[in-house]
Design an enzyme around this catalytic site. Structure first.
Site, PDB file in Angstrom:
ATOM      1  N   LYS A  16       0.833  -1.199   0.000  1.00 44.03           N
ATOM      2  CA  LYS A  16       0.000   0.000   0.000  1.00 44.03           C
ATOM      3  C   LYS A  16       0.874   1.257   0.000  1.00 44.03           C
ATOM      4  O   LYS A  16       2.023   1.218   0.451  1.00 44.03           O
ATOM      5  CB  LYS A  16      -0.886   0.032   1.255  1.00 44.03           C
ATOM      6  CG  LYS A  16      -1.993  -1.001   1.286  1.00 44.03           C
ATOM      7  CD  LYS A  16      -2.796  -0.864   2.564  1.00 44.03           C
ATOM      8  CE  LYS A  16      -3.928  -1.881   2.582  1.00 44.03           C
ATOM      9  NZ  LYS A  16      -4.976  -1.563   1.605  1.00 44.03           N
ATOM     10  N   ARG A  58     -10.673 -11.162   1.225  1.00 44.12           N
ATOM     11  CA  ARG A  58     -11.525 -12.190   0.617  1.00 44.12           C
ATOM     12  C   ARG A  58     -10.858 -13.568   0.668  1.00 44.12           C
ATOM     13  O   ARG A  58     -11.541 -14.588   0.650  1.00 44.12           O
ATOM     14  CB  ARG A  58     -11.879 -11.792  -0.815  1.00 44.12           C
ATOM     15  CG  ARG A  58     -10.710 -11.681  -1.771  1.00 44.12           C
ATOM     16  CD  ARG A  58     -11.005 -10.835  -2.996  1.00 44.12           C
ATOM     17  NE  ARG A  58     -11.039  -9.417  -2.650  1.00 44.12           N
ATOM     18  CZ  ARG A  58     -11.291  -8.444  -3.536  1.00 44.12           C
ATOM     19  NH1 ARG A  58     -11.519  -8.744  -4.796  1.00 44.12           N
ATOM     20  NH2 ARG A  58     -11.322  -7.184  -3.158  1.00 44.12           N
TER      21      ARG A  58
END
Length: 495
Positions: free
Chosen positions: A264, A338
């Site tokens: 990130k 996920r």
């Protein structure tokens, strides 16, 4: 914070000893000859107070009152949202004052749910995080006496529910607010065990060996780069008959998310400690259940790990095998939520659930779509979606149903595995939900994307405790409703 409620007439308030007395004043309040009514009527005529939600009239050392501060706040037409806004405005007017004992009185009729909302609003406004501060100022508000001219058993029950709700919200806030080195997967497991010590509750914690034996290759892949060992936390609340199918809550527990190899940007990366807010909400709901003890069975699943860029970390392009047997091409290691949830969703099948709801700070795309007002709701089952939407409206913890058309899954196709973990940028929150749906076909399923609602940034930085209120409202609404009857309700499967 201690909460109690009693029946009190307006004129009796003068004798109450409080650090502050707040009186919620609807526009249809029946005024009398008491000092407070005379004061309010005088201010109304002079234009210094108006029947507009949040309008404030206040005094220090008011003659005839034992309370040091007296605050009258308008709640306008008296809708539930108006009552909550009035409480928040009144507390804001007392900011900086040392308030330990607070009186909160309704000058007109008050509905039970408005009492509950007021209690939660006061707790929210007075909440203070202190765990990792060396010289923290503790919460000053320790006792709240609520009162109205008419108090029934329903009002007392609502306050009990509000008390449990506050405990759950503050549990979720506490764990989401903690820095990642004070909220490791092992720390979450310790917290879960502590919550589950009471009757009707149980907790099992699985480590890397047990998770490997279960074949949770997707969850294991995310955890590979971290020195902190993963934990798979299984909580159970058994409030109904053993044969009654449970609701399963699955909370994303990424205790810190660097993005892994798909790193990130540095800006605001500290906020990735909040990436376990889904897990925190599950802990919060179980804390509330331990107090309320409704007649329903609930299972909580928390796959907890860090997502770190170690030399052993999973790489873009790697293919892993999930617990379901489906293979996954990991195109982006920053789409890790996920990957841990899909194995938990497969694990949920063993409970033969009446419904499964996963809660996750899953996608920035959901923040773009809905901002910080409503959580994104995706569901394969219309009845479940409607029930959750209504629970959100009732609790004030709002959500909004999003689509699940099969066409959105096209971008998840892969040449090298059964499915890719990301599609393109378009409809990112929907494609993420479509990925999860592949692993949730054996039961009614819903997904709450709380990326926009789980915490606030800027000067107000901190966890919100959402969606504990929504989930608690939904779960308690099922209390004493036979699972078989619920399952027999006609449903239309959504696309």
């Amino acid at each position: 914070m201690k909460l109690e409620i009693q029946k009190r007439a307006l004129q009796q308030l003068q004798r109450d000893v409080h650090d502050a007395l707040v009186v919620i004043w609807p526009q249809n309040a029946a005024t009398g000859q008491d000092l407070l009514s005379a004061w309010v009527n005088k201010a109304l005529k002079a234009g210094d107070f108006e029947h507009k939600t949040g309008s404030i009239l206040q005094s220090y050392g008011m003659e005839g009152f034992k309370a040091r501060r007296v605050v009258v706040v308008s709640c306008g037409e008296g809708q539930t949202a108006d009552h909550k806004a009035a409480v928040m405005a009144a507390w804001a007017s007392l900011k900086g004052a040392k308030i330990q004992r607070l009186g909160l009185h309704w000058a007109g009729d008050v509905q039970p749910e408005q009492v509950q909302h007021a209690a939660v609003a006061l707790a929210e406004a007075s909440y203070v995080y202190t765990t990792t501060l060396s010289k923290a100022k503790p919460r000053t508000l320790i006792q709240v006496g609520l009162s109205a001219e008419s108090v029934t058993a329903a009002h007392r029950l609502a306050l009990e529910k509000g008390h449990a709700q506050v405990a759950g919200i503050e549990t979720a806030k506490e764990w989401a607010n903690r820095p990642a080195n004070h909220a490791t997967p092992s720390d979450l497991a310790t917290a879960a065990r502590a919550i589950a010590k009471g009757p009707q509750m149980a907790c099992e914690v699985l480590g890397p060996k047990e998770v490997t034996k279960l074949g949770m290759g997707s969850f294991l892949a995310v955890a590979k780069g971290s020195a902190e060992p993963l934990r798979f936390i299984v909580m159970q609340y058994k409030g109904a008959k053993t044969q009654d199918a449970p609701v399963v809550l699955v909370g994303k527990g990424i205790t810190f998310d660097t993005g892994g190899i798909s790193m990130k940007p540095a800006a605001e990366m500290d906020e990735m400690k909040f990436d376990m807010s889904g897990a925190a909400s599950v802990l919060g709901v179980f804390k509330s259940l331990s107090i309320l003890r409704p007649q329903v069975n609930v299972v909580g699943l928390i796959p907890a790990t860090e997502n770190m860029p170690d030399g052993t970390a999973v790489k873009p392009g790697d293919v892993v095998t999930s617990m379901s047997g489906q293979t996954i091409e990991i195109l982006n290691t920053d789409a890790e939520g996920r990957l841990v949830l899909c194995d938990a969703l497969t694990y949920a099948e063993r409970f033969k659930p009446r419904a499964v709801i996963d809660i996750a700070t899953l996608t920035g795309a959901c923040v773009i779509a809905l901002g910080g007002v409503r959580s994104g709701l995706f569901a394969s089952d219309d009845q479940l979606a409607n029930d959750l939407q209504q629970a959100g409206e009732t609790s004030g913890d709002l959500c909004w149903r999003m689509p699940l058309d099969d066409d959105y899954a096209e971008g998840l196709k892969s040449k090298f595995a059964d499915v890719a973990n990301v599609a393109g940028r378009a409809g990112g929150s929907v494609t993420a939900a479509k990925f999860l749906q592949r692993f949730a076909k054996k039961y009614p399923w819903a997904h709450l994307d709380i990326a926009g609602t789980a915490w606030k940034s800027g000067a107000a930085k901190g966890a919100t405790g959402r969606p504990v209120s929504l989930l608690l409202e939904y779960v308690t609404g099922l209390s004493a409703v036979p699972a078989a009857k619920k399952a027999a309700t006609s449903r239309r499967r959504a696309a």
